[in-house]
Design an enzyme around this catalytic site. Structure first.
Site, short mmCIF file in Angstrom:
data_model
loop_
_atom_site.label_atom_id
_atom_site.label_comp_id
_atom_site.label_asym_id
_atom_site.label_seq_id
_atom_site.Cartn_x
_atom_site.Cartn_y
_atom_site.Cartn_z
N ARG A 121 0.83 -1.21 0.00
CA ARG A 121 0.00 0.00 0.00
C ARG A 121 0.86 1.25 0.00
NH1 ARG A 121 -5.44 1.74 0.85
NH2 ARG A 121 -6.22 -0.40 0.95
N GLU A 137 -9.59 6.25 7.18
CA GLU A 137 -8.16 6.49 6.99
C GLU A 137 -7.81 7.71 6.15
OE1 GLU A 137 -6.09 2.15 7.04
OE2 GLU A 137 -7.69 2.43 5.56
#
Length: 832
Positions: A353, A771
């Site tokens: 990620r 997030e």
């Protein structure tokens, strides 16, 4: 309009109840008048601002956490024996004195584990107890169960532990240099990046260290395990991934999964720290509970929790990028090195990620992005809000500032020129990432930046700050606007699924259970709102129960910002299927003498089943509908399921569509820095964030505010420190500083972007909010760099590693005062 108010016979009356008092008050008729109910329009469905479902319990202290669950009379308390050494060989572990200590009932080591001894969540490498090799300070060697927590902790101190200590590696760059990785290196590559570097008129290079972060949840790691019949266990746990812990507990005990039940009502914070690292304590407690036949409780003290569990991965990042005379990226290479600690844990996906987000909101052009997963002698680093994305974004945001200083432009100008867009004037496509996913809703990024630029008075403030810095030799101000583009989905495809169980009772009240976990983020509130909206009910009619593995099995972790997306859709699926069943029933059951109700014109609203329109409208109260369905033996429960469509990723080629959609946002931060002390303050923050059509604007704004401050803390005050022996010394609030109330900016403006629903079929066209806003805190770090750059007339882009503590800021300020400005570009450098 026709209103049906007659009630079907209640279940109590059907059984021959002698007293009307046995019926709930809402079922009783007053004299001969029929009961009139549900005349108030429902409130609080999805899309409305409603308080967190446990808000009052939180502030009054009535919200029960794991440590608030009353202990059975015979409960044992566990303390852990942890390694004092970062690396070595365990040569002696003498526990005789521990076993004979007052109050001790049981002592276990790796030899006492009846089933699997490795509890690695994805890849092996995480032994429940160390047996031979010691890999970090805080690694668990043994566990003691005693009649009291104090007795267990005192007994631990009687252990004789001898370790052949060996040198420890704490530097991920050194580990990567010698090829010591927990998982193989991975690469994304698109276009001829070498040629792009060769042809670019300017080539810039830079590197940075990005520090880790302690989760610092208010409720530490805790669990209570009770033995059950048939060799099973009931586990109450503060846990973001109950199904994974269920699996690991079963494997450790050597029993079937169905013999283990997990229950999780709420966490006092998680942030990723309880996604995998809540499992060891449940496994240890389960072993002791089954061995002794007694309930067993574990609660880690703060210092032990800090030393024994992993953090946000520190990263070492490097870039080499080519740009044209306008600062537009032509291409280049980026390398991110994650400090994974001693084992894989979730590091493969976390570094992936970081690679996916090495572009943030900018088109890199022809680029290669490389991710390395370095092994160090620390606790295995793990998930943390953003899951590697924030660390990956940091390097390109540094590059944007560096390009601006090199070309003498404002950083916002350079950022705007590099935002994802359809194509360049020469026809070069600029809407595809370095891993091959097309960026949709391209205008969003430009719109967000433009709107925030105007609402924050960016350019007027820029002129004022430049003038202020020119006449202020000590106090320097800085300003930065940074965007965010964050991908939403688990990058491991099979995790993008969720289930739900919906129960409707004969009084019309509704219970929903789903696989997500509540850690304060408002997930349960949003799921209840989804059900209320689908069934046309007031939110107070819908209640949620604790997350349990015997209600919804095989759940995914509550992570990746996907909790509301996945579980909301599963709950919606259950509610819509039940609604359609009730419509089918009502069409056949009600008003038969008039030929039934129009099935196609039915809807649930205002606490009624409504059929038809205008004068022909029929309204049936929800309670009557439910009771009639029950009496007709129509099922009033339903399960729901959802799997995210479209996503795929081919790891072999490094290409695909790992994200269902992107969430966007931008923040402007203004700081004031005392360049003689290094101290600073955030004086103003302006945020505009994209949540699509919000499920709950009030909760979403709270999430944005909290995420921004947490991100700011990561980049400024929260410093993890290990001594030379590998011992974490910042293991409590005295030595580890999270932001406090006084760190909030006096001016804090947060707005949700309006008029931009999600282009994908997410739950009611909303977007995830857990997030993405965390990365908005990068604006504070960039603003600090801006303030420091003024010391060299904005001709130098200062290297400021994170966390940017006052000490680091002071050292950079001193270096800038003494150094001559030097160009950052190296156009004579040929690519390797």
């Amino acid at each position: 309009m026709r209103t049906l108010t007659r009630l079907s016979t209640s279940p109590e009356a059907a059984r021959g109840s002698d007293s009307a008092a046995d019926q709930p008050s809402w079922q009783r008729n007053q004299g001969d008048a029929p009961l009139a109910r549900e005349t108030v329009a429902p409130q609080g469905g999805a899309g409305a601002s409603r308080a967190h479902e446990s808000a009052v319990k939180h502030v009054t202290g009535r919200a029960a956490y794991i440590d608030d669950i009353p202990s059975p009379a015979d409960t044992l308390h566990v303390a852990l024996g942890l390694s004092p050494v970062a690396h070595g060989r365990l040569t002696r572990l003498d526990l005789d004195a521990v076993r004979s200590a007052p109050g001790v009932v049981d002592v276990i080591t790796l030899a006492d584990v009846p089933g699997h001894t490795d509890i690695g969540p994805v890849f092996p490498g995480d032994p429940l107890f160390a047996d031979d090799e010691i890999s970090y300070v805080g690694q668990c060697l043994f566990a003691v169960a005693a009649e009291s927590h104090r007795a267990a902790r005192l007994a631990v101190q009687a252990a004789v532990v001898e370790i052949d200590e060996q040198p420890a590696c704490l530097d991920p760059v050194i580990a990567a240099g010698r090829g010591d990785f927990v998982r193989p290196t991975h690469t994304h590559e698109r276009g001829d990046w070498r040629q792009a570097l060769n042809d670019a008129p300017h080539v810039l290079e830079g590197e940075q260290f990005v520090g880790g972060q302690e989760h610092f949840y208010l409720e530490g790691q805790a669990c209570l395990v009770q033995p059950t019949e048939d060799e099973g266990v009931m586990v109450y746990t503060s846990n973001q991934h109950p199904s994974e812990t269920q699996k690991l507990v079963a494997e450790v005990l050597g029993i079937p999964f169905h013999a283990v039940t997990m229950e999780m009502r709420r966490m006092g914070g998680g942030f990723g720290g309880k996604e995998t690292q809540a499992s060891p304590w449940a496994c240890i407690a389960a072993i002791i509970a089954r061995r002794t036949g007694r309930a067993t409780r574990i609660r880690l003290p703060r210092a032990e929790d800090s030393r024994a569990t992993g953090k946000r991965h520190p990263f070492h990042n490097r870039y080499r990028l080519g740009v044209d005379d306008r600062g537009v990226l032509a291409g280049g290479e980026i390398t991110v090195i994650g400090d994974c600690g001693y084992s894989p844990d979730l590091s493969d996906a976390i570094v992936d990620r970081a690679m996916f987000h090495a572009d943030n909101a900018y088109s890199l052009g022809a680029a290669r992005v490389t991710g390395q997963r370095a092994r160090t002698h620390k606790a295995s680093n793990t998930a943390f809000r953003g899951f590697g994305g924030p660390q990956g974004m940091m390097i390109i945001e540094r590059a944007m500032d560096d390009i601006a200083r090199h070309l003498g432009e404002d950083p916002l100008t350079i950022r705007r020129r590099n935002l994802y867009r359809e194509k360049d004037p020469d026809g070069t496509p600029r809407d595809v990432t370095h891993y091959g996913q097309r960026v949709e809703q391209l205008s969003l990024l430009q719109d967000i930046v433009s709107q925030l630029e105007a609402s924050s008075d960016y350019w007027a403030r820029r002129r004022e700050i430049t003038a202020f810095n020119a006449q202020s030799p000590i106090i320097k101000k800085g300003l930065a606007l940074t965007p965010v583009k964050f991908g939403i989905s688990f990058t491991v495809q099979h995790l993008n699924q969720a289930g739900a169980l919906l129960l409707v009772y004969t009084d019309g009240s509704v219970m929903i259970n789903h696989g997500g976990t509540e850690m304060g983020q408002g997930l349960h509130t949003k799921v209840c709102q989804v059900v209320a909206r689908e069934l046309g009910l007031d939110l107070e009619r819908v209640r949620i129960s604790a997350t349990r593995t015997d209600k919804v099995p095989n759940t995914s972790p509550t992570a990746a910002s996907s909790g509301a997306d996945l579980n909301g859709q599963a709950a919606r699926d259950a509610a819509s299927k039940l609604r359609e069943r009730l419509f089918d029933f009502a069409a056949a059951h009600f008003d038969r003498e008039a030929g039934g109700l129009d099935r196609e014109a039915m809807r649930l609203e205002d606490g009624h089943l409504v059929a038809g329109i205008g004068e022909a409208e029929t309204r049936i109260p929800w309670g009557e509908l439910v009771q009639a369905a029950y009496m007709a033996r129509v099922s009033l429960s339903e399960k729901g399921f959802y799997a995210t469509p479209l996503i795929h990723y081919d790891r072999a080629t490094g290409r695909g569509r790992p994200f269902y959609y992107y969430a966007h946002g931008a923040a402007v931060a203004e700081v004031e820095v005392d360049t003689l002390s290094g101290e600073y303050r955030l004086s103003r923050a302006d945020i505009l964030h994209d949540v699509g059509d919000s499920l709950n604007p009030a909760i979403d704004i709270g999430q944005i505010e909290g995420a921004f401050i947490q991100g700011m803390g990561w980049l400024t005050s929260e410093e993890l420190k290990w001594n030379d022996a590998g011992r974490l010394v910042s293991d409590g609030p005295a030595t580890y500083k999270i932001p406090a109330f006084g760190d909030l900016p006096p001016t804090f403006n947060v707005d949700l972007l309006q008029g931009h629903p999600n282009s994908q079929a997410s739950i009611y066209r909303s977007k995830a909010v857990g997030e993405p806003p965390f990365m908005l805190g990068i604006s504070v770090w960039s603003a600090l760099r801006d303030a420091l750059a003024s010391l060299a007339d904005y001709r130098v882009s200062p290297a400021l590693d994170t966390p940017a503590t006052p000490e680091r800021v002071l050292m950079v300020a001193e270096a800038l005062r003494q150094a001559e400005p030097s160009p950052a570009a190296r156009p004579d450098h040929a690519p390797a």
